[in-house]
Design a protein around this motif. Structure first.
Motif, PDB file in Angstrom:
ATOM      1  N   UNK A 131       0.808  -1.229   0.000  1.00  0.00           N
ATOM      2  CA  UNK A 131       0.000   0.000   0.000  1.00  0.00           C
ATOM      3  C   UNK A 131       0.834   1.269   0.000  1.00  0.00           C
ATOM      4  N   UNK A 132       2.106   1.169   0.388  1.00  0.00           N
ATOM      5  CA  UNK A 132       3.003   2.322   0.377  1.00  0.00           C
ATOM      6  C   UNK A 132       3.754   2.446  -0.945  1.00  0.00           C
ATOM      7  N   UNK A 133       3.481   1.552  -1.879  1.00  0.00           N
ATOM      8  CA  UNK A 133       4.148   1.581  -3.175  1.00  0.00           C
ATOM      9  C   UNK A 133       5.521   0.928  -3.171  1.00  0.00           C
ATOM     10  N   UNK A 134       5.832   0.202  -2.117  1.00  0.00           N
ATOM     11  CA  UNK A 134       7.114  -0.484  -2.009  1.00  0.00           C
ATOM     12  C   UNK A 134       6.941  -1.959  -2.346  1.00  0.00           C
ATOM     13  N   UNK A 135       7.993  -2.601  -2.860  1.00  0.00           N
ATOM     14  CA  UNK A 135       7.879  -4.019  -3.201  1.00  0.00           C
ATOM     15  C   UNK A 135       7.545  -4.869  -1.982  1.00  0.00           C
ATOM     16  N   UNK A 136       6.629  -5.801  -2.150  1.00  0.00           N
ATOM     17  CA  UNK A 136       6.280  -6.745  -1.094  1.00  0.00           C
ATOM     18  C   UNK A 136       7.500  -7.602  -0.763  1.00  0.00           C
ATOM     19  N   UNK A 137       8.235  -7.993  -1.779  1.00  0.00           N
ATOM     20  CA  UNK A 137       9.431  -8.811  -1.624  1.00  0.00           C
ATOM     21  C   UNK A 137      10.521  -8.163  -2.478  1.00  0.00           C
ATOM     22  N   UNK A 138      11.441  -7.413  -1.861  1.00  0.00           N
ATOM     23  CA  UNK A 138      12.418  -6.605  -2.613  1.00  0.00           C
ATOM     24  C   UNK A 138      13.223  -7.361  -3.663  1.00  0.00           C
ATOM     25  N   UNK A 139      13.536  -8.630  -3.428  1.00  0.00           N
ATOM     26  CA  UNK A 139      14.298  -9.393  -4.414  1.00  0.00           C
ATOM     27  C   UNK A 139      13.550  -9.479  -5.742  1.00  0.00           C
ATOM     28  N   UNK A 140      12.224  -9.496  -5.678  1.00  0.00           N
ATOM     29  CA  UNK A 140      11.460  -9.550  -6.915  1.00  0.00           C
ATOM     30  C   UNK A 140      11.523  -8.222  -7.668  1.00  0.00           C
ATOM     31  N   UNK A 141      11.657  -7.123  -6.954  1.00  0.00           N
ATOM     32  CA  UNK A 141      11.813  -5.823  -7.615  1.00  0.00           C
ATOM     33  C   UNK A 141      13.136  -5.784  -8.373  1.00  0.00           C
ATOM     34  N   UNK A 142      14.178  -6.390  -7.807  1.00  0.00           N
ATOM     35  CA  UNK A 142      15.469  -6.469  -8.494  1.00  0.00           C
ATOM     36  C   UNK A 142      15.332  -7.320  -9.755  1.00  0.00           C
ATOM     37  N   UNK A 143      14.643  -8.448  -9.639  1.00  0.00           N
ATOM     38  CA  UNK A 143      14.419  -9.318 -10.801  1.00  0.00           C
ATOM     39  C   UNK A 143      13.613  -8.587 -11.876  1.00  0.00           C
ATOM     40  N   UNK A 144      12.621  -7.805 -11.435  1.00  0.00           N
ATOM     41  CA  UNK A 144      11.808  -7.047 -12.387  1.00  0.00           C
ATOM     42  C   UNK A 144      12.652  -6.007 -13.120  1.00  0.00           C
ATOM     43  N   UNK A 145      13.517  -5.316 -12.401  1.00  0.00           N
ATOM     44  CA  UNK A 145      14.371  -4.309 -13.038  1.00  0.00           C
ATOM     45  C   UNK A 145      15.294  -4.959 -14.063  1.00  0.00           C
ATOM     46  N   UNK A 146      15.788  -6.148 -13.743  1.00  0.00           N
ATOM     47  CA  UNK A 146      16.624  -6.882 -14.692  1.00  0.00           C
ATOM     48  C   UNK A 146      15.831  -7.198 -15.956  1.00  0.00           C
ATOM     49  N   UNK A 147      14.608  -7.682 -15.795  1.00  0.00           N
ATOM     50  CA  UNK A 147      13.765  -8.001 -16.955  1.00  0.00           C
ATOM     51  C   UNK A 147      13.465  -6.743 -17.767  1.00  0.00           C
ATOM     52  N   UNK A 148      13.187  -5.660 -17.068  1.00  0.00           N
ATOM     53  CA  UNK A 148      12.898  -4.393 -17.753  1.00  0.00           C
ATOM     54  C   UNK A 148      14.121  -3.929 -18.544  1.00  0.00           C
ATOM     55  N   UNK A 149      15.307  -3.986 -17.929  1.00  0.00           N
ATOM     56  CA  UNK A 149      16.543  -3.569 -18.604  1.00  0.00           C
ATOM     57  C   UNK A 149      16.827  -4.414 -19.839  1.00  0.00           C
ATOM     58  N   UNK A 150      16.523  -5.701 -19.738  1.00  0.00           N
ATOM     59  CA  UNK A 150      16.763  -6.620 -20.858  1.00  0.00           C
ATOM     60  C   UNK A 150      15.594  -6.675 -21.842  1.00  0.00           C
ATOM     61  N   UNK A 151      14.541  -5.922 -21.564  1.00  0.00           N
ATOM     62  CA  UNK A 151      13.317  -5.921 -22.366  1.00  0.00           C
ATOM     63  C   UNK A 151      12.803  -7.347 -22.574  1.00  0.00           C
ATOM     64  N   UNK A 152      12.778  -8.095 -21.481  1.00  0.00           N
ATOM     65  CA  UNK A 152      12.307  -9.481 -21.523  1.00  0.00           C
ATOM     66  C   UNK A 152      10.786  -9.522 -21.531  1.00  0.00           C
ATOM     67  N   UNK A 153      10.242 -10.511 -22.224  1.00  0.00           N
ATOM     68  CA  UNK A 153       8.803 -10.743 -22.209  1.00  0.00           C
ATOM     69  C   UNK A 153       7.992  -9.510 -22.576  1.00  0.00           C
ATOM     70  N   UNK A 154       7.075  -9.163 -21.683  1.00  0.00           N
ATOM     71  CA  UNK A 154       6.172  -8.031 -21.942  1.00  0.00           C
ATOM     72  C   UNK A 154       6.886  -6.684 -21.920  1.00  0.00           C
ATOM     73  N   UNK A 155       8.066  -6.628 -21.320  1.00  0.00           N
ATOM     74  CA  UNK A 155       8.806  -5.362 -21.259  1.00  0.00           C
ATOM     75  C   UNK A 155       9.304  -4.907 -22.625  1.00  0.00           C
ATOM     76  N   UNK A 156       9.282  -5.774 -23.622  1.00  0.00           N
ATOM     77  CA  UNK A 156       9.734  -5.330 -24.945  1.00  0.00           C
ATOM     78  C   UNK A 156       8.687  -4.447 -25.630  1.00  0.00           C
TER      79      UNK A 156
END
Length: 178
Positions: A131-156
């Protein structure tokens, strides 16, 4: 308690695959997928991957040819494929109102992989936000940033929208209309 759970998860992921630890259950036939992160079992009990937010149905991304695709359907299809291909085993880690949050690992070869992390790094799921806009599980936010940087899956796709941000915006609008 969270530190103990994180340690347990880390220890589990570092070991080769073998029999399911006590307290785990197979994610198998008989379930009904509701979204790309939530399902009900044959008894009607609802489960959700902890720390994951799939795309929302009715939100769209545009493929190279200009055709819009439903983002929620894409997340759901990938979740189904991961379940079929990796035969996940899950353990309850938190209880919400009418829902059980679970951690699942998928077995690939002799290795155990965090199913949520696999889905997020492949770009077909997102890190859930609290509810504060912070990741529920911070490790997943790191994984998401990696996917975003690599334009993986839907991030492309340039117009893909983070579902947790959309949910937050909808909640703010709802509070403003009351």
């Amino acid at each position: 308690m969270k530190k103990i759970q994180c340690f347990f998860i880390a220890a589990l992921l570092a070991t080769p695959a073998s029999a399911a630890p006590e307290g785990y259950f197979d994610l198998k036939a008989g379930i009904t997928l509701e979204t790309g992160d939530t399902w009900t079992d044959e008894t009607g009990k609802k489960f959700r991957l902890y720390g994951v937010q799939s795309c929302l149905r009715g939100t769209y991304y545009t493929v190279e040819s200009g055709i819009k695709q439903d983002c929620g359907d894409a997340s759901l299809a990938m979740f189904a494929a991961y379940i079929q291909d990796t035969k996940p085993i899950c353990a309850p880690i938190a209880q919400g109102q009418n829902i059980t949050y679970v951690f699942c690992y998928a077995t690939v070869g002799k290795n155990r992989l965090d199913l949520a992390s696999v889905m997020i790094t492949s770009g077909f799921a997102f890190a859930a936000l609290n509810n504060d806009g912070l990741p529920v599980y911070p490790q997943y936010a790191v994984a998401e940033q990696q996917a975003r940087n690599e334009q993986a899956g839907l991030w492309k796709f340039k117009d893909v929208q983070h579902p947790s941000i959309l949910l937050s915006q909808m909640a703010k609008q709802k509070r403003g209309n009351q």
